[in-house]
Design a protein around this motif. Structure first.
Motif, short mmCIF file in Angstrom:
data_model
loop_
_atom_site.label_atom_id
_atom_site.label_comp_id
_atom_site.label_asym_id
_atom_site.label_seq_id
_atom_site.Cartn_x
_atom_site.Cartn_y
_atom_site.Cartn_z
N VAL A 158 30.06 25.23 40.22
CA VAL A 158 29.85 25.35 38.78
C VAL A 158 31.21 25.48 38.11
CG1 VAL A 158 27.55 26.39 38.92
CG2 VAL A 158 29.56 27.87 38.91
N GLY A 159 31.26 25.15 36.83
CA GLY A 159 32.50 25.30 36.07
C GLY A 159 32.86 24.04 35.33
N PRO A 160 33.92 24.11 34.57
CA PRO A 160 34.30 22.98 33.73
C PRO A 160 34.67 21.71 34.51
CG PRO A 160 35.81 24.83 33.39
CD PRO A 160 34.76 25.28 34.34
N ARG A 161 35.07 21.87 35.76
CA ARG A 161 35.42 20.69 36.57
C ARG A 161 34.30 20.34 37.55
NH1 ARG A 161 41.28 22.38 38.55
NH2 ARG A 161 39.88 23.13 40.12
N PHE A 162 33.09 20.77 37.23
CA PHE A 162 31.95 20.54 38.11
C PHE A 162 31.89 19.09 38.60
CE2 PHE A 162 27.80 18.51 38.26
CZ PHE A 162 27.25 19.14 39.37
N ARG A 163 31.86 18.15 37.70
CA ARG A 163 31.64 16.75 38.07
C ARG A 163 32.73 16.22 39.01
NH1 ARG A 163 28.38 12.67 36.79
NH2 ARG A 163 29.20 10.57 36.68
N THR A 164 33.96 16.50 38.69
CA THR A 164 35.08 16.04 39.52
C THR A 164 35.00 16.63 40.93
OG1 THR A 164 36.49 15.85 37.57
CG2 THR A 164 37.60 15.99 39.70
N ILE A 165 34.80 17.94 40.99
CA ILE A 165 34.75 18.61 42.30
C ILE A 165 33.50 18.19 43.06
CG2 ILE A 165 34.68 20.86 43.45
CD1 ILE A 165 37.36 20.18 42.03
N HIS A 166 32.38 18.06 42.35
CA HIS A 166 31.12 17.63 42.96
C HIS A 166 31.30 16.30 43.70
CE1 HIS A 166 26.69 17.53 43.12
NE2 HIS A 166 26.76 16.26 42.76
N PHE A 167 31.93 15.34 43.02
CA PHE A 167 32.14 14.03 43.66
C PHE A 167 33.23 14.07 44.73
CE2 PHE A 167 30.14 12.30 39.67
CZ PHE A 167 28.98 11.87 40.30
N GLN A 168 34.23 14.89 44.55
CA GLN A 168 35.26 15.03 45.58
C GLN A 168 34.66 15.59 46.86
OE1 GLN A 168 38.83 16.90 44.19
NE2 GLN A 168 39.80 16.89 46.20
N TRP A 203 26.20 30.36 43.79
CA TRP A 203 27.10 29.57 42.95
C TRP A 203 28.54 29.88 43.30
CZ3 TRP A 203 23.96 26.20 41.39
CH2 TRP A 203 22.71 26.51 40.89
N ILE A 204 29.38 28.86 43.20
CA ILE A 204 30.81 29.04 43.47
C ILE A 204 31.60 28.31 42.39
CG2 ILE A 204 30.77 27.18 45.17
CD1 ILE A 204 33.02 28.66 46.67
N ARG A 205 32.49 29.04 41.75
CA ARG A 205 33.29 28.48 40.66
C ARG A 205 34.16 27.34 41.18
NH1 ARG A 205 32.32 29.12 35.71
NH2 ARG A 205 34.48 28.61 35.32
N ASP A 206 34.40 26.37 40.32
CA ASP A 206 35.20 25.21 40.69
C ASP A 206 36.58 25.61 41.21
OD1 ASP A 206 36.02 26.00 38.13
OD2 ASP A 206 35.62 24.06 37.20
N ASP A 207 37.23 26.56 40.55
CA ASP A 207 38.55 27.01 41.02
C ASP A 207 38.46 27.65 42.41
OD1 ASP A 207 39.84 26.12 38.75
OD2 ASP A 207 39.84 28.08 37.76
N ASP A 208 37.37 28.35 42.67
CA ASP A 208 37.18 28.97 43.99
C ASP A 208 36.93 27.93 45.07
OD1 ASP A 208 37.57 31.47 42.83
OD2 ASP A 208 35.43 31.81 42.54
#
Length: 156
Positions: free
Chosen positions: A42-52, A98-103
């Motif tokens: 979860v977080g503002p970079r969800f989509r980028t991290i999700h696909f990565q 849930w885990i924050r995108d930065d984490d």
């Protein structure tokens, strides 16, 4: 019970099969952790991290299959059972939920450091014993280092 004869000497067989076994455990666990984070980031970079994380999982599964087949080729049945992975993994666990995108970025940057060090050592260990397995492990290292670079670039 069928027997698959190894083309390796007894000494080489021991070194190679141990390295392949441990590499397989790392790669399967990496794919599982990648999916765990993929579902729960979860977080503002969800989509980028999700696909990565999809890329992490795809690469780990591809290389796990190659490593497992090499293990069978040299006469050692691959063991990718959940109980084996859970018991023998060297990868640090992710917390549930849930885990924050930065984490996620921090966790994967850290776990790639350990993965790369272990995989490089395995490649070195099998270099003389079995150049074919060495090449396979070096391909894994190449992919892990590429992913590591991408995780580092995500750090804010």
């Amino acid at each position: 019970m069928p027997t698959i004869n190894s083309p390796l000497t007894d000494d080489a067989y021991k070194v190679v099969t141990e390295a392949l076994r441990d590499a397989l455990i790392d790669l399967i666990d990496l794919s599982l952790l990648g999916k765990q984070a993929h579902w729960n980031v979860v977080g503002p970079r969800f989509r980028t991290i999700h696909f990565q994380l999809d890329e992490v999982v795809d690469a780990a599964r591809k290389h796990a299959d190659i490593v497992a087949e090499r293990s069978a080729t040299v006469g050692s049945p691959a063991d990718g059972r959940a109980e084996t992975i859970a018991r023998d993994t060297q990868i640090t666990r992710l917390d549930a939920g849930w885990i924050r995108d930065d984490d996620v970025v921090a966790a994967f940057t850290g776990l790639y450091e350990g993965l790369i060090a272990r995989m490089r050592q395995r490649a070195q260990d099998v270099e003389q014993a079995d150049p074919v397995s060495n090449n396979i492990l070096l391909d894994v290292v190449e992919e892990l280092e590429k992913q590591y670079w991408m995780w580092q670039a995500e750090r804010s």
